[in-house]
Enzyme design. Sequence first.
Site, short mmCIF file in Angstrom:
data_model
loop_
_atom_site.label_atom_id
_atom_site.label_comp_id
_atom_site.label_asym_id
_atom_site.label_seq_id
_atom_site.Cartn_x
_atom_site.Cartn_y
_atom_site.Cartn_z
N LYS A 127 0.86 -1.20 0.00
CA LYS A 127 0.00 0.00 0.00
C LYS A 127 0.89 1.24 0.00
CE LYS A 127 -4.23 1.40 2.44
NZ LYS A 127 -4.93 1.27 3.72
C1 E4P Z 1 -8.28 2.51 3.57
O1 E4P Z 1 -7.51 1.66 3.17
C2 E4P Z 1 -8.18 3.15 4.87
O2 E4P Z 1 -7.59 2.26 5.78
C3 E4P Z 1 -9.50 3.53 5.48
O3 E4P Z 1 -10.57 3.12 4.69
C4 E4P Z 1 -9.59 4.88 6.06
O4 E4P Z 1 -10.86 5.05 6.63
P1 E4P Z 1 -11.22 6.21 7.67
O5 E4P Z 1 -11.41 7.48 6.91
O6 E4P Z 1 -12.47 5.74 8.32
O7 E4P Z 1 -10.05 6.30 8.62
#
Ligand code: E4P
Length: 217
Positions: free
Chosen positions: A87
């Site tokens: 990622k």
């Molecule tokens: C995506 O990969 C992120 O981990 C995540 O969806 C972020 O979500 P949030 O805005 O609820 O922190």
Amino acid sequence: MKFFIDTANLDQIREAQAMGILDGVTTNPSLMAKEGITGATNILKHYVDICTIVEGDVSAEVISTDFDGMVREGEALAALHPQIVVKLPMIADGIKACKYFSDKGIKTNVTLVFSAGQALLAAKAGATYMSPFIGRLDDISTDGLALIADIRLIYDNYGFETQILAASVRHTMHIMDCAKIGADVMTGPLSAIKGLLKHPLTDIGLAQFLEDYKKGN
Ligand code: E4P
């Protein structure tokens, strides 16, 4: 539509896996910290633990912000387990690293996407997944779902194979709206997934069936 769970909590991952509908897991440094997983060794072990629970892709996020650091970290992450997806943040070096990994056949997830232009760049770099954060856009009075629709249109115009991974999903209706628009994947909390189960007529109908069965026996 693939269902990923957005957590580093092993109990929740196990519960979603046991439902039989889980296709993968996304994590990020904040989610790791929330579970009290700190330090490189513990974090790497936790990724492997997650991979042993689920059968699908598990996104593991680099914390470097320069190309060389991302390549070094990403290669170490990818070597941990075949299910690991590297990622990478949506910055210039992240896009460069995405191209590097996609040329090597290593799966990537470009994260922190907030515009269609960023999504276009991620697809050009050969990202496996590209994560627009719809909840965080909604938080600032911007339509996160409209962004998913724009990206769907652009990717379909050119046949990009990068999968739209709707991220920062906050509730059940986000899942349904993303499904209508045609997001390839959604990642969200267990509560949003379990919300799909609920309907009062199901509960009333089941109670009635059980009651009627008892009458006849
Ligand atoms: C995506 O990969 C992120 O981990 C995540 O969806 C972020 O979500 P949030 O805005 O609820 O922190």
